[in-house]
Scaffold this motif. Structure first.
Motif, PDB file in Angstrom:
ATOM      1  N   LEU A  79       0.831  -1.190   0.000  1.00  0.00           N
ATOM      2  CA  LEU A  79       0.000   0.000   0.000  1.00  0.00           C
ATOM      3  C   LEU A  79       0.876   1.254   0.000  1.00  0.00           C
ATOM      4  CD1 LEU A  79      -2.943   0.885   0.006  1.00  0.00           C
ATOM      5  CD2 LEU A  79      -2.865   0.877   2.491  1.00  0.00           C
ATOM      6  N   ALA A  80       1.948   1.226   0.784  1.00  0.00           N
ATOM      7  CA  ALA A  80       2.872   2.366   0.807  1.00  0.00           C
ATOM      8  C   ALA A  80       3.521   2.545  -0.564  1.00  0.00           C
ATOM      9  CB  ALA A  80       3.934   2.159   1.879  1.00  0.00           C
ATOM     10  N   LEU A  82       2.209   1.635  -3.417  1.00  0.00           N
ATOM     11  CA  LEU A  82       1.160   2.137  -4.311  1.00  0.00           C
ATOM     12  C   LEU A  82       0.979   3.634  -4.126  1.00  0.00           C
ATOM     13  CD1 LEU A  82      -1.216   1.654  -6.310  1.00  0.00           C
ATOM     14  CD2 LEU A  82      -2.647   1.291  -4.282  1.00  0.00           C
ATOM     15  N   TYR A  83       0.907   4.093  -2.869  1.00  0.00           N
ATOM     16  CA  TYR A  83       0.750   5.524  -2.611  1.00  0.00           C
ATOM     17  C   TYR A  83       1.928   6.310  -3.171  1.00  0.00           C
ATOM     18  CZ  TYR A  83      -3.158   4.623   0.592  1.00  0.00           C
ATOM     19  OH  TYR A  83      -4.354   4.260   1.148  1.00  0.00           O
ATOM     20  N   GLU A  84       3.125   5.778  -3.024  1.00  0.00           N
ATOM     21  CA  GLU A  84       4.315   6.450  -3.540  1.00  0.00           C
ATOM     22  C   GLU A  84       4.262   6.529  -5.068  1.00  0.00           C
ATOM     23  OE1 GLU A  84       7.839   8.513  -3.650  1.00  0.00           O
ATOM     24  OE2 GLU A  84       6.558   8.087  -1.935  1.00  0.00           O
ATOM     25  N   GLU A  86       1.561   6.414  -6.974  1.00  0.00           N
ATOM     26  CA  GLU A  86       0.500   7.349  -7.358  1.00  0.00           C
ATOM     27  C   GLU A  86       0.937   8.804  -7.146  1.00  0.00           C
ATOM     28  OE1 GLU A  86      -3.030   6.235  -5.246  1.00  0.00           O
ATOM     29  OE2 GLU A  86      -3.507   4.629  -6.661  1.00  0.00           O
ATOM     30  N   ARG A  87       1.672   9.052  -6.063  1.00  0.00           N
ATOM     31  CA  ARG A  87       2.168  10.410  -5.809  1.00  0.00           C
ATOM     32  C   ARG A  87       3.134  10.833  -6.913  1.00  0.00           C
ATOM     33  NH1 ARG A  87       6.540  12.725  -4.298  1.00  0.00           N
ATOM     34  NH2 ARG A  87       7.590  10.795  -3.792  1.00  0.00           N
ATOM     35  N   TRP A  90       1.174  11.526 -10.051  1.00  0.00           N
ATOM     36  CA  TRP A  90       0.433  12.776  -9.900  1.00  0.00           C
ATOM     37  C   TRP A  90       1.366  13.974 -10.092  1.00  0.00           C
ATOM     38  CZ3 TRP A  90      -4.280  14.536 -10.050  1.00  0.00           C
ATOM     39  CH2 TRP A  90      -4.604  15.768  -9.471  1.00  0.00           C
TER      40      TRP A  90
END
Length: 105
Positions: A79-80, A82-84, A86-87, A90
């Motif tokens: 999850l971390a 994935l967030y990285e 996506e960031r 973005w």
């Protein structure tokens, strides 16, 4: 001396009867003892089986908990990541538009 005819035969017969009864009693006692020993052995085996079963269930529960903890760690890590990702994506999309994210220091 008055001797009864056949007294020795009667005495021998009584002794033989007493010995036969004693042998039957010994045999019955041995049967009861063997039966009691068998029951004690069965009880010990069933107790040891239940202890083995309990130990196995405890080991399974520990493995299940360890697996759940490992899964939690892996999911958190993914999850971390994935967030990285996506960031970063973005920020790239914003950079293509000429924008940036203001970060507090």
């Amino acid at each position: 001396m008055s001797k009864v005819v056949g007294a020795n035969v009667l005495r021998t017969a009584k002794l033989e009867d007493a010995f036969a009864k004693a042998e039957r009693d010994v045999r019955d006692t041995m049967v009861v003892s063997a039966t009691a020993q068998w029951h004690e052995d069965q009880n010990a085996k069933s107790m040891s089986k239940s202890l083995i079963r309990k130990r196995d269930q405890e080991a399974i529960a520990k493995e299940r908990q360890a697996g759940a903890n490992e899964l939690l760690v892996r999911r958190s890590q993914r999850l971390a990541e994935l967030y990285e990702a996506e960031r970063e994506q973005w920020e790239k999309e914003l950079a293509d538009q000429g924008l940036v994210i203001a970060r507090n220091r």
